[in-house]
Design an enzyme around this catalytic site. Structure first.
Site: not given
Ligand code: 13P
Length: 253
Positions: A9, A11, A98, A100, A170, A176, A216
């Site tokens: 992803n 983003k 997601h 976010e 997740e 992150g 992560s």
């Molecule tokens: P990270 O791997 O940067 O922690 O993000 C995970 C994520 O949100 C994948 O959709």
């Protein structure tokens, strides 16, 4: 046998030029190095999907995902992108719900259920995300909370349609932050969620559902996380922006 999947992803990152370089590096490495039984998916920003699909399309174990889509079929929804548009350019998967999008764009389980429906109607695979916040993890009831996200987002589906869905767990506190769930914590939640799926759709369907871990995940910890019996791969954020590291993760089964 359920599918092993590693999805990147991206983003809201990368210029067009950078995206082209990253995608073509990933495609070459996947072709040369990744086992054919591992499906590798990239989810670039929507603007680049048409171009990058031309790289991933010819590779049999690669897919390309949108990070979101509209819950509406078409019409006066300025700024939105429909599932049928994504389908028309060869998109294979759509990330739905997601954290976010739930957090910053206030997406509700009700809307997400509509998005899942429209993605399936258009013959693509929803990657349905779930996961608890840090406050929830530190309190009680977080297992039930994550289960409720699945109940409200995807349990309206027929068993046949449900069989086309990929789930991504997740934990928000691990996204992150560099703070990964331990492999035991990931396994514990994945096994719990598989049990929840079995309670609705039966053990056979539950055993065929791929549940990915995200948060992560990197080339150092992927092998241990993916070795857990109920972890079927990963949804990778930051580490998917580097072709070498992302490919190494896809080789970690
Ligand atoms: P990270 O791997 O940067 O922690 O993000 C995970 C994520 O949100 C994948 O959709």
């Amino acid at each position: 046998m359920r599918k092993k999947i590693v999805a990147g992803n991206w983003k809201m990152n990368k210029s067009m030029d950078e995206a082209m370089i990253l995608a073509s590096e990933v495609v070459h490495m996947v072709k040369d190095e990744v086992n054919a039984d591992v499906q590798v998916i990239i989810a670039p920003p929507a603007l680049y999907l048409t171009t990058l699909q031309k790289h991933t399309g010819p590779v049999s174990n690669m897919g390309i995902a949108a990070q979101n889509c509209s819950n509406k079929a078409s019409g006066a929804y300025t700024g939105e992108i429909s599932a049928s548009m994504l389908k028309s350019i060869g998109v294979t998967h759509v990330i739905i719900g997601h954290s976010e999008r739930r957090q910053y764009f206030n997406e509700t389980n009700e809307e997400l259920a509509e998005k899942v429906n429209i993605v399936l109607e258009n013959g693509m695979t929803p990657i349905f995300c779930c996961g608890e916040s840090l406050e929830q993890r530190q309190g009680e009831g977080f297992f039930a909370f994550v289960a409720s996200q699945l109940t409200e987002g995807i349990f309206h589906l027929s068993a046949e349609d449900f069989g086309k869905v990929v789930i991504a767990y997740e934990p928000i506190w691990a996204i992150g932050t560099g703070l990964t769930a331990s492999s035991a914590q990931a396994q514990e939640m994945h096994a719990y969620l598989r049990g929840h799926l079995a309670s609705k759709y039966g053990q056979v369907v539950a055993d065929e559902t791929s549940i990915l871990y995200g948060g992560s995940c990197n080339e150092k910890n992927a092998e241990e996380i993916f070795s857990q019996p109920d972890v079927d791969g990963g949804l990778i954020g930051g580490a998917s922006l580097k072709s070498r590291e992302f490919t190494n993760i896809a080789k970690s089964f």
